[in-house]
Design a protein around this motif. Structure first.
Motif, short mmCIF file in Angstrom:
data_model
loop_
_atom_site.label_atom_id
_atom_site.label_comp_id
_atom_site.label_asym_id
_atom_site.label_seq_id
_atom_site.Cartn_x
_atom_site.Cartn_y
_atom_site.Cartn_z
N HIS A 31 39.03 -2.16 28.31
CA HIS A 31 39.04 -1.13 29.36
C HIS A 31 37.93 -0.08 29.19
O HIS A 31 37.98 0.98 29.81
CB HIS A 31 40.39 -0.42 29.38
N ALA A 32 36.94 -0.38 28.35
CA ALA A 32 35.86 0.58 28.12
C ALA A 32 34.54 -0.02 28.59
O ALA A 32 34.03 -0.96 27.99
CB ALA A 32 35.78 0.95 26.64
N GLU A 33 34.01 0.52 29.67
CA GLU A 33 32.72 0.04 30.17
C GLU A 33 31.59 0.75 29.44
O GLU A 33 31.78 1.81 28.83
CB GLU A 33 32.60 0.26 31.68
N ASP A 34 30.41 0.14 29.50
CA ASP A 34 29.25 0.71 28.84
C ASP A 34 28.99 2.13 29.32
O ASP A 34 28.91 2.39 30.52
CB ASP A 34 28.02 -0.16 29.12
N GLY A 35 28.87 3.07 28.38
CA GLY A 35 28.58 4.46 28.72
C GLY A 35 29.79 5.34 28.95
O GLY A 35 29.64 6.54 29.18
N LEU A 36 30.99 4.77 28.85
CA LEU A 36 32.20 5.58 29.03
C LEU A 36 32.27 6.65 27.95
O LEU A 36 32.14 6.36 26.75
CB LEU A 36 33.45 4.71 28.96
N LYS B 41 35.55 25.50 21.89
CA LYS B 41 34.30 26.19 21.55
C LYS B 41 33.19 25.22 21.14
O LYS B 41 32.03 25.62 21.03
CB LYS B 41 34.54 27.18 20.41
N ASN B 42 33.57 23.96 20.94
CA ASN B 42 32.62 22.97 20.46
C ASN B 42 32.73 21.69 21.27
O ASN B 42 33.63 21.54 22.10
CB ASN B 42 32.88 22.68 18.98
N LEU B 43 31.82 20.78 21.01
CA LEU B 43 31.89 19.47 21.65
C LEU B 43 32.44 18.45 20.67
O LEU B 43 31.92 18.28 19.56
CB LEU B 43 30.50 19.02 22.10
N THR B 44 33.53 17.80 21.06
CA THR B 44 34.08 16.68 20.30
C THR B 44 34.28 15.55 21.31
O THR B 44 35.13 15.64 22.18
CB THR B 44 35.42 17.05 19.62
N PHE B 45 33.47 14.52 21.17
CA PHE B 45 33.53 13.44 22.16
C PHE B 45 33.10 12.11 21.56
O PHE B 45 32.50 12.06 20.47
CB PHE B 45 32.63 13.78 23.36
N SER B 46 33.43 11.04 22.26
CA SER B 46 33.04 9.70 21.85
C SER B 46 32.48 8.95 23.05
O SER B 46 32.88 9.19 24.19
CB SER B 46 34.25 8.93 21.28
N VAL B 47 31.55 8.07 22.77
CA VAL B 47 30.90 7.27 23.81
C VAL B 47 30.98 5.80 23.43
O VAL B 47 30.75 5.44 22.26
CB VAL B 47 29.41 7.67 23.98
N PHE B 48 31.30 4.95 24.39
CA PHE B 48 31.31 3.51 24.15
C PHE B 48 30.01 2.91 24.67
O PHE B 48 29.61 3.15 25.82
CB PHE B 48 32.48 2.82 24.84
N LYS B 49 29.34 2.13 23.82
CA LYS B 49 28.12 1.46 24.23
C LYS B 49 28.21 -0.04 23.96
O LYS B 49 28.66 -0.46 22.89
CB LYS B 49 26.91 2.03 23.48
N ASP B 50 27.79 -0.81 24.94
CA ASP B 50 27.69 -2.25 24.78
C ASP B 50 26.44 -2.56 23.96
O ASP B 50 25.32 -2.27 24.40
CB ASP B 50 27.60 -2.92 26.16
#
Length: 243
Positions: free
Chosen positions: A24-29, A53-62
């Motif tokens: 369910h994770a497309e490239d760039g999600l 106050k900060n950025l906490t994130f994740s990215v899925f890449k093919d």
């Protein structure tokens, strides 16, 4: 690029990995959280950040176009993407501390955790977790850390900073697709913290030694020149830079 925003989650990397395994994770999600209750860093460490106050994130890449042996080029591309993003925001003296911490003015401002999804000896996808200190000012428990606000004197809009980083990630993953491996490696090595400077390290046994960082191998090992001009290779768990 699709962005999912959450108020709170245990770990953006953990959740995005589950999405990717389920298909369910497309490239760039990208998955962004105002608060991570169990944020993770390298080697099981905890990434702590004040809420909103900060950025906490994740990215899925093919990254199915890469060989498993080329996995460290993912780390190079992401480190350079964050490096370039922070440079464009006017931060000074930005460096990459091997393997993928980002420093400014010798202070850590960002950490990267990359977890690859490997199927049948092929990297089908990569979950890239990034924690960036943006508007936090209290680092009393982390004296070696800082933030964009402390270093630049400016409050930053989190969405705008996120957008800059995501665009740089796309740019640098295009380099990967174009097989610009020599360019990525040379760029990464040119920004290595303490490169060609006398430094002190500790090895896996806890012993101290001196040497010079001269670069990295194609597999991401740190190359350190020690006594008698000998260059030794170290994996991530085998050495720590003590400055």
């Amino acid at each position: 690029m699709r962005i999912i925003k959450l108020d709170a989650i245990d770990s953006t990397n953990t959740y995005l990995k589950k999405l990717s395994v389920a298909g369910h994770a497309e490239d760039g999600l990208a998955l962004v959280a105002k608060l991570q209750t169990q944020g993770r860093g390298q080697m099981g460490t905890i990434w702590e950040a004040q809420e909103a106050k900060n950025l906490t994130f994740s990215v899925f890449k093919d990254v199915s176009f890469l060989e498993v042996s080329q996995h460290f080029y993912i780390s190079m591309a992401v480190s350079l993407a964050v490096f370039e993003a922070l440079n464009s925001l006017g931060l000074k003296d930005v460096k990459v501390k091997w393997p993928n911490d980002i420093l400014s003015d010798n202070k850590k401002i960002a950490g990267i955790l990359i977890e690859n999804v490997i199927k049948m000896n092929v990297i089908s996808g990569s979950v890239i977790g990034i924690g960036l200190n943006v508007n936090q000012t209290d680092f009393s428990a982390l004296p070696s850390a800082s933030s964009l606000l402390l270093l630049s004197g400016q409050v930053h809009n989190l969405d705008e900073v996120l957008d800059v980083i995501l665009k740089q990630i796309e740019i640098h993953f295009n380099y990967l697709k174009q097989e610009a491996f020599s360019f990525l490696k040379a760029s990464y090595e040119s920004q290595l913290f303490r490169k060609d400077k006398p430094s002190t390290f500790t090895n896996a046994e806890g012993s101290l030694f001196s040497g010079y960082i001269v670069g990295i191998s194609n597999h991401g090992q740190l190359l350190i020149k020690v006594e008698d001009e000998i260059i030794k290779r170290f994996d991530f768990k085998e050495v720590a830079l003590l400055y």
